[in-house]
Design a protein around this motif. Structure first.
Motif, PDB file in Angstrom:
ATOM      1  N   THR A 137       9.377 -16.847  -2.574  1.00 41.27           N
ATOM      2  CA  THR A 137       9.847 -16.242  -3.818  1.00 41.27           C
ATOM      3  C   THR A 137      11.324 -15.907  -3.656  1.00 41.27           C
ATOM      4  O   THR A 137      11.852 -15.913  -2.535  1.00 41.27           O
ATOM      5  CB  THR A 137       9.041 -14.963  -4.145  1.00 41.27           C
ATOM      6  OG1 THR A 137       9.418 -14.490  -5.437  1.00 41.27           O
ATOM      7  CG2 THR A 137       9.292 -13.878  -3.107  1.00 41.27           C
ATOM      8  N   ASP A 138      12.011 -15.629  -4.755  1.00 43.06           N
ATOM      9  CA  ASP A 138      13.441 -15.344  -4.697  1.00 43.06           C
ATOM     10  C   ASP A 138      13.737 -14.019  -3.990  1.00 43.06           C
ATOM     11  O   ASP A 138      14.757 -13.885  -3.315  1.00 43.06           O
ATOM     12  CB  ASP A 138      14.031 -15.320  -6.104  1.00 43.06           C
ATOM     13  CG  ASP A 138      14.003 -16.685  -6.771  1.00 43.06           C
ATOM     14  OD1 ASP A 138      13.971 -17.694  -6.035  1.00 43.06           O
ATOM     15  OD2 ASP A 138      14.006 -16.743  -8.017  1.00 43.06           O
ATOM     16  N   GLN A 139      12.856 -13.015  -4.178  1.00 42.73           N
ATOM     17  CA  GLN A 139      13.085 -11.691  -3.601  1.00 42.73           C
ATOM     18  C   GLN A 139      11.825 -11.260  -2.842  1.00 42.73           C
ATOM     19  O   GLN A 139      10.967 -10.579  -3.401  1.00 42.73           O
ATOM     20  CB  GLN A 139      13.431 -10.683  -4.697  1.00 42.73           C
ATOM     21  CG  GLN A 139      14.728 -11.031  -5.426  1.00 42.73           C
ATOM     22  CD  GLN A 139      14.916 -10.215  -6.691  1.00 42.73           C
ATOM     23  OE1 GLN A 139      14.107 -10.272  -7.604  1.00 42.73           O
ATOM     24  NE2 GLN A 139      15.988  -9.442  -6.737  1.00 42.73           N
ATOM     25  N   PRO A 140      11.685 -11.646  -1.586  1.00 42.82           N
ATOM     26  CA  PRO A 140      10.458 -11.343  -0.835  1.00 42.82           C
ATOM     27  C   PRO A 140      10.224  -9.839  -0.708  1.00 42.82           C
ATOM     28  O   PRO A 140      11.158  -9.046  -0.573  1.00 42.82           O
ATOM     29  CB  PRO A 140      10.719 -11.976   0.539  1.00 42.82           C
ATOM     30  CG  PRO A 140      11.776 -12.994   0.299  1.00 42.82           C
ATOM     31  CD  PRO A 140      12.637 -12.425  -0.787  1.00 42.82           C
ATOM     32  N   MET A 141       8.946  -9.469  -0.730  1.00 40.17           N
ATOM     33  CA  MET A 141       8.536  -8.070  -0.629  1.00 40.17           C
ATOM     34  C   MET A 141       7.463  -7.935   0.437  1.00 40.17           C
ATOM     35  O   MET A 141       6.568  -8.780   0.552  1.00 40.17           O
ATOM     36  CB  MET A 141       8.018  -7.578  -1.983  1.00 40.17           C
ATOM     37  CG  MET A 141       7.388  -6.190  -1.952  1.00 40.17           C
ATOM     38  SD  MET A 141       6.853  -5.691  -3.616  1.00 40.17           S
ATOM     39  CE  MET A 141       5.684  -4.389  -3.223  1.00 40.17           C
ATOM     40  N   THR A 142       7.553  -6.873   1.223  1.00 43.44           N
ATOM     41  CA  THR A 142       6.559  -6.552   2.237  1.00 43.44           C
ATOM     42  C   THR A 142       5.883  -5.242   1.867  1.00 43.44           C
ATOM     43  O   THR A 142       6.540  -4.300   1.422  1.00 43.44           O
ATOM     44  CB  THR A 142       7.209  -6.416   3.628  1.00 43.44           C
ATOM     45  OG1 THR A 142       7.890  -7.632   3.947  1.00 43.44           O
ATOM     46  CG2 THR A 142       6.162  -6.143   4.697  1.00 43.44           C
ATOM     47  N   LEU A 143       4.566  -5.178   2.064  1.00 45.98           N
ATOM     48  CA  LEU A 143       3.804  -3.974   1.741  1.00 45.98           C
ATOM     49  C   LEU A 143       2.843  -3.675   2.877  1.00 45.98           C
ATOM     50  O   LEU A 143       2.173  -4.577   3.382  1.00 45.98           O
ATOM     51  CB  LEU A 143       3.030  -4.170   0.444  1.00 45.98           C
ATOM     52  CG  LEU A 143       2.196  -2.973  -0.022  1.00 45.98           C
ATOM     53  CD1 LEU A 143       3.109  -1.929  -0.679  1.00 45.98           C
ATOM     54  CD2 LEU A 143       1.117  -3.407  -1.011  1.00 45.98           C
ATOM     55  N   PHE A 144       2.770  -2.409   3.281  1.00 46.68           N
ATOM     56  CA  PHE A 144       1.824  -1.961   4.297  1.00 46.68           C
ATOM     57  C   PHE A 144       0.899  -0.909   3.692  1.00 46.68           C
ATOM     58  O   PHE A 144       1.320  -0.096   2.858  1.00 46.68           O
ATOM     59  CB  PHE A 144       2.561  -1.349   5.493  1.00 46.68           C
ATOM     60  CG  PHE A 144       3.506  -2.293   6.184  1.00 46.68           C
ATOM     61  CD1 PHE A 144       3.024  -3.248   7.067  1.00 46.68           C
ATOM     62  CD2 PHE A 144       4.866  -2.225   5.938  1.00 46.68           C
ATOM     63  CE1 PHE A 144       3.894  -4.119   7.702  1.00 46.68           C
ATOM     64  CE2 PHE A 144       5.739  -3.090   6.562  1.00 46.68           C
ATOM     65  CZ  PHE A 144       5.261  -4.043   7.454  1.00 46.68           C
ATOM     66  N   SER A 145      -0.357  -0.917   4.129  1.00 44.83           N
ATOM     67  CA  SER A 145      -1.331   0.049   3.633  1.00 44.83           C
ATOM     68  C   SER A 145      -2.195   0.532   4.789  1.00 44.83           C
ATOM     69  O   SER A 145      -2.579  -0.266   5.660  1.00 44.83           O
ATOM     70  CB  SER A 145      -2.217  -0.580   2.552  1.00 44.83           C
ATOM     71  OG  SER A 145      -3.174   0.340   2.077  1.00 44.83           O
ATOM     72  N   ILE A 146      -2.497   1.826   4.797  1.00 50.85           N
ATOM     73  CA  ILE A 146      -3.351   2.397   5.829  1.00 50.85           C
ATOM     74  C   ILE A 146      -4.352   3.337   5.167  1.00 50.85           C
ATOM     75  O   ILE A 146      -4.030   4.010   4.174  1.00 50.85           O
ATOM     76  CB  ILE A 146      -2.532   3.155   6.898  1.00 50.85           C
ATOM     77  CG1 ILE A 146      -3.451   3.639   8.028  1.00 50.85           C
ATOM     78  CG2 ILE A 146      -1.735   4.304   6.298  1.00 50.85           C
ATOM     79  CD1 ILE A 146      -2.699   4.164   9.233  1.00 50.85           C
ATOM     80  N   GLY A 147      -5.566   3.349   5.686  1.00 45.78           N
ATOM     81  CA  GLY A 147      -6.599   4.196   5.113  1.00 45.78           C
ATOM     82  C   GLY A 147      -7.475   4.815   6.190  1.00 45.78           C
ATOM     83  O   GLY A 147      -7.756   4.192   7.217  1.00 45.78           O
ATOM     84  N   LEU A 148      -7.884   6.041   5.952  1.00 46.68           N
ATOM     85  CA  LEU A 148      -8.816   6.759   6.824  1.00 46.68           C
ATOM     86  C   LEU A 148     -10.017   7.163   5.991  1.00 46.68           C
ATOM     87  O   LEU A 148      -9.865   7.701   4.888  1.00 46.68           O
ATOM     88  CB  LEU A 148      -8.158   8.009   7.419  1.00 46.68           C
ATOM     89  CG  LEU A 148      -6.907   7.802   8.263  1.00 46.68           C
ATOM     90  CD1 LEU A 148      -6.279   9.152   8.614  1.00 46.68           C
ATOM     91  CD2 LEU A 148      -7.240   7.035   9.530  1.00 46.68           C
ATOM     92  N   LYS A 149     -11.228   6.916   6.513  1.00 45.63           N
ATOM     93  CA  LYS A 149     -12.448   7.256   5.789  1.00 45.63           C
ATOM     94  C   LYS A 149     -13.359   8.115   6.661  1.00 45.63           C
ATOM     95  O   LYS A 149     -13.403   7.964   7.884  1.00 45.63           O
ATOM     96  CB  LYS A 149     -13.202   5.999   5.363  1.00 45.63           C
ATOM     97  CG  LYS A 149     -12.605   5.289   4.172  1.00 45.63           C
ATOM     98  CD  LYS A 149     -13.479   4.121   3.736  1.00 45.63           C
ATOM     99  CE  LYS A 149     -12.857   3.382   2.557  1.00 45.63           C
ATOM    100  NZ  LYS A 149     -13.678   2.233   2.154  1.00 45.63           N
ATOM    101  N   TYR A 150     -14.074   8.983   5.964  1.00 43.84           N
ATOM    102  CA  TYR A 150     -15.102   9.799   6.612  1.00 43.84           C
ATOM    103  C   TYR A 150     -16.407   9.551   5.885  1.00 43.84           C
ATOM    104  O   TYR A 150     -16.464   9.627   4.653  1.00 43.84           O
ATOM    105  CB  TYR A 150     -14.724  11.280   6.558  1.00 43.84           C
ATOM    106  CG  TYR A 150     -15.749  12.183   7.180  1.00 43.84           C
ATOM    107  CD1 TYR A 150     -16.017  12.129   8.548  1.00 43.84           C
ATOM    108  CD2 TYR A 150     -16.461  13.095   6.399  1.00 43.84           C
ATOM    109  CE1 TYR A 150     -16.972  12.956   9.123  1.00 43.84           C
ATOM    110  CE2 TYR A 150     -17.411  13.930   6.968  1.00 43.84           C
ATOM    111  CZ  TYR A 150     -17.661  13.854   8.330  1.00 43.84           C
ATOM    112  OH  TYR A 150     -18.600  14.668   8.883  1.00 43.84           O
ATOM    113  N   PHE A 151     -17.460   9.237   6.638  1.00 40.08           N
ATOM    114  CA  PHE A 151     -18.745   8.872   6.067  1.00 40.08           C
ATOM    115  C   PHE A 151     -19.706  10.049   6.177  1.00 40.08           C
ATOM    116  O   PHE A 151     -19.902  10.600   7.261  1.00 40.08           O
ATOM    117  CB  PHE A 151     -19.347   7.668   6.790  1.00 40.08           C
ATOM    118  CG  PHE A 151     -18.374   6.528   6.974  1.00 40.08           C
ATOM    119  CD1 PHE A 151     -17.452   6.205   5.991  1.00 40.08           C
ATOM    120  CD2 PHE A 151     -18.370   5.778   8.140  1.00 40.08           C
ATOM    121  CE1 PHE A 151     -16.555   5.165   6.152  1.00 40.08           C
ATOM    122  CE2 PHE A 151     -17.489   4.737   8.315  1.00 40.08           C
ATOM    123  CZ  PHE A 151     -16.572   4.430   7.327  1.00 40.08           C
TER     124      PHE A 151
END
Length: 318
Positions: A279-293
């Motif tokens: 793409t013309d303007q590359p984008m990076t994305l990071f995601s983190i999640g913590l779960k309790y069951f």
């Protein structure tokens, strides 16, 4: 004397950084967004509420995302309960910020979802959504203008809308999902009206594969589409490995993604990333999640996630 340094503004377009206003959960990011058919638990709250009944869980989640290119940050959490009643429910909220040294857009997204299984092969769900968006005065393309950035005392957008979805499981493990987002048709790219569908196949404790398509009727001059593909493989019953691909016709962007996690009987941690590769303007994305069951019945059973682990069988018939 040295001048005060300021951070650089976003290097992406507002549409690319805002990304339809979607909440970017780790599993969805890792699988290229292809979660409209098999994304249950808290993922269903953000994508297709009809998926909630297909796992019997009581989950708490905290999540965060960050994009260095778009200067975007998101913080939030969710609760999903599909084990204490025939009617499944979920509630969550996210606070987000985009381009703090440029457009300075901030928004709060609150959602409440309810879903009902109709037998053991079909379920329906609805999500109510409240979205409030603020943007700095005189930061839009028309400077001090309500058209581009609202007024000093009013938000750019503040409305209720809703999503509605249906999921069908014709045979064990095979899922078809269809969901419409922002169905009140607000008429703005801040809450675009979209229609998404997908087909996925899941083998408990082994793997998940899914393909999705989405039509965006609002953001661009004409309807634009997305294609999304993702897969997940569970290693040693505790480590989900995920990968995905997405093509966005509006942005003309090809993206690849990957993620990993660790699941225990009572908690999990997940991390994922996505990168535009063409793409013309590359984008990076990071995601983190913590779960309790949580096991609301108090019998210390295994109540892990929607990755094909224990308690991910379809909801029993009424």
């Amino acid at each position: 004397m040295a001048a005060t340094a300021a951070a650089d503004p976003s290097s992406t377009t507002p549409q690319q950084g805002y990304d339809l206003g979607e909440v970017q959960s780790p599993r969805s990011v890792a699988m290229g967004g292809a979660q409209n058919a098999t994304g249950t638990s808290t993922t269903a709250l953000w994508l297709n509420p009809a998926n909630l009944p297909y796992t019997r869980v009581y989950h708490f989640e905290a999540l965060a995302t960050f994009s260095p290119d778009a200067r975007r940050t998101n913080f939030g959490g969710a609760i999903a309960d599909s084990s204490t009643s025939k009617v499944s429910g979920a509630f969550g909220g996210v606070w987000s910020q985009l381009d703090p040294d440029g457009a300075r857009r901030q928004w709060t997204d609150l959602r409440l979802a309810l879903a009902l299984p109709l037998g053991d092969q079909i379920s329906i769900g609805v999500t109510g959504r409240y979205l409030r968006v603020n943007q700095s005065v005189a930061s839009g393309p028309f400077r001090d203008s309500y058209v581009s950035d609202g007024t000093r005392g009013d938000p750019l957008f503040s409305q209720f809308t809703f999503d509605a979805g249906v999921t069908v499981q014709p045979v064990p493990g095979l899922f078809f999902g269809l969901v419409g987002h922002n169905l009140t048709n607000p008429g703005t790219a801040l809450a675009p009206t979209t229609l998404a569908g997908g087909v996925g196949y899941m083998r408990p404790q082994l793997f998940t594969l899914e393909a999705n398509a989405l039509a965006d009727f609002t953001t661009w001059k004409g309807t634009r589409g997305r294609l999304m593909f993702g897969g997940e493989f569970v290693v040693m019953e505790h480590v989900p490995l995920r990968a995905g691909y997405r093509y966005d016709a509006g942005q003309r962007a090809h993206s690849v993604s990957a993620g990993i996690g660790y699941l225990d009987k009572k908690w999990s941690v997940e991390i994922s990333g996505r990168r535009d590769v063409a793409t013309d303007q590359p984008m990076t994305l990071f995601s983190i999640g913590l779960k309790y069951f949580v096991d609301p019945k108090g019998n210390n059973s295994d109540s892990r996630d929607d990755t094909g682990m224990t308690n991910s069988d379809p909801y029993p018939p009424p």
